[in-house]
Design an enzyme around this catalytic site. Structure first.
Site, mmCIF file in Angstrom:
data_model
loop_
_atom_site.group_PDB
_atom_site.id
_atom_site.type_symbol
_atom_site.label_atom_id
_atom_site.label_comp_id
_atom_site.label_asym_id
_atom_site.label_seq_id
_atom_site.Cartn_x
_atom_site.Cartn_y
_atom_site.Cartn_z
ATOM 1 N N ASP A 51 -37.373 -2.847 -25.490
ATOM 2 C CA ASP A 51 -38.363 -3.799 -24.984
ATOM 3 C C ASP A 51 -37.707 -5.164 -24.750
ATOM 4 O O ASP A 51 -38.353 -6.097 -24.262
ATOM 5 C CB ASP A 51 -39.593 -3.890 -25.893
ATOM 6 N N SER A 52 -36.390 -5.266 -25.038
ATOM 7 C CA SER A 52 -35.625 -6.448 -24.637
ATOM 8 C C SER A 52 -35.613 -6.552 -23.112
ATOM 9 O O SER A 52 -35.233 -7.604 -22.572
ATOM 10 C CB SER A 52 -34.197 -6.389 -25.184
ATOM 11 N N ASP A 90 -38.405 2.150 -26.487
ATOM 12 C CA ASP A 90 -39.219 1.320 -27.391
ATOM 13 C C ASP A 90 -40.705 1.460 -27.070
ATOM 14 O O ASP A 90 -41.109 1.339 -25.901
ATOM 15 C CB ASP A 90 -38.851 -0.158 -27.220
ATOM 16 N N GLU A 122 -41.118 -0.630 -34.340
ATOM 17 C CA GLU A 122 -40.719 -1.611 -35.345
ATOM 18 C C GLU A 122 -41.659 -1.582 -36.543
ATOM 19 O O GLU A 122 -42.872 -1.413 -36.380
ATOM 20 C CB GLU A 122 -40.742 -3.027 -34.732
ATOM 21 N N GLU A 189 -31.621 -4.671 -37.814
ATOM 22 C CA GLU A 189 -31.250 -5.829 -36.984
ATOM 23 C C GLU A 189 -31.109 -7.092 -37.824
ATOM 24 O O GLU A 189 -32.017 -7.465 -38.584
ATOM 25 C CB GLU A 189 -32.318 -6.024 -35.889
HETATM 26 O O1 KIV Z 1 -35.157 -3.934 -27.509
HETATM 27 C C1 KIV Z 1 -33.975 -3.873 -27.890
HETATM 28 O O2 KIV Z 1 -33.019 -4.096 -27.130
HETATM 29 C C2 KIV Z 1 -33.712 -3.525 -29.283
HETATM 30 C C3 KIV Z 1 -32.313 -3.631 -29.787
HETATM 31 C C4 KIV Z 1 -31.943 -5.032 -30.001
HETATM 32 C C5 KIV Z 1 -32.076 -2.801 -30.986
HETATM 33 O O3 KIV Z 1 -34.612 -3.170 -29.990
#
Ligand code: KIV
Length: 271
Positions: A51-52, A90, A122, A189
């Site tokens: 979700d980044s 995610d 998460e 993390e």
């Molecule tokens: O969304 C993401 O990129 C992540 C990583 C930082 C593990 O959850």
């Protein structure tokens, strides 16, 4: 021969075997077809459609705004590109926190509409029931503890988590809860390296770290950070393997110069 070299397709079982043999797991994010193809062909073990994407693809300040449908769009682009890596997606903010039925429905939608192999969410004990419910549909779940960016407004900062004994103890308990609930792996993390190493030793499932030191079973980075597409984000844990921001800026500058000077296109570059 390493497990990595032997396998045609990486599965959750392969990752467990890698942990047992002490072979580190490599994981990177990808959000689109072209980059996912490169990352997969380079031999990465796991691709995270993180979700980044909310930050690096859409320019949001946090991961909160990205929607389930947007995650599915990114994930299905990645799935079309990948032959070998395990693809984990995610569950975005708001798609699983309500209750376990909502979590199951979101996970099913991702699997059905993108063709990905697993989901990540998460949280610790508060998402145990959701993890168990998602698993009843046969969907593998990756956990995520430590700095959990979807809770940024609760934490208030992106600083290192679990430095104090009480939070560290809670994280260890949560890690066991997630393993017992059935997670096949877990991201830790931005926590102290010693704590992450302890979790990796106590748990049988693979622990993938980001800013969590070298004592874990694998590493994950955001692709855009790792290749230096973004030069504003400089956390201590980030190793940049390229500086694409500068390289692309120079290439675009050269293109502009060639267009303005009428050097491009030349005789051979036209019909
Ligand atoms: O969304 C993401 O990129 C992540 C990583 C930082 C593990 O959850």
């Amino acid at each position: 021969m390493s497990v990595h070299k032997e396998v045609k397709k990486v599965t959750t079982h392969v990752l467990h075997e890698m942990k047992q043999k002490g072979e580190k797991i490599s994981m990177l994010t990808a959000y689109d077809y072209t980059m996912a193809k490169i990352v997969d062909h380079a031999g990465i073990d796991v691709i995270l459609v993180g979700d980044s994407a909310s930050n690096v693809m859409a320019g949001h300040e946090t991961t909160l705004p990205i929607t389930l449908d947007q995650m599915i769009y990114h994930a299905s682009s990645v799935v079309r590109a990948v032959d070998r890596a395990l693809i984990v997606v995610d569950l975005p903010f708001g798609s699983y926190q309500g209750n376990s039925k909502e979590a199951l429905n979101s996970a099913i939608k991702i699997m059905k509409e993108s063709g990905a192999h697993a989901v990540k969410l998460e949280g610790g004990r508060e998402v145990k029931e959701s993890i168990e419910r998602i698993l009843t549909a046969g969907i593998p779940v990756m956990g995520h503890l430590g700095l959990t960016p979807q809770s940024i407004y609760k934490f208030g900062t992106y600083n290192v988590r679990a430095k104090e004994e009480e939070e560290a103890q809670r994280l260890i308990e949560d890690a066991h809860i997630l393993e017992n609930a059935g997670c096949f792996a877990m991201v830790l993390e931005k926590i102290p390296a010693k704590l992450a190493e302890r979790v990796a030793k106590e748990l049988t499932i693979p622990i993938i770290g980001i800013g969590a030191g070298s004592g874990v079973d694998g590493q994950v980075l955001v692709f855009h950070d790792m290749v230096g597409l973004n030069n504003e984000f400089n956390p201590r844990f980030l190793r940049r393997y390229l500086n694409l921001y500068n390289e692309i800026t120079a290439a675009v500058g050269n293109y502009i110069r060639d267009v303005k000077s009428k050097d491009f296109p030349n005789d051979k570059e036209q019909y």
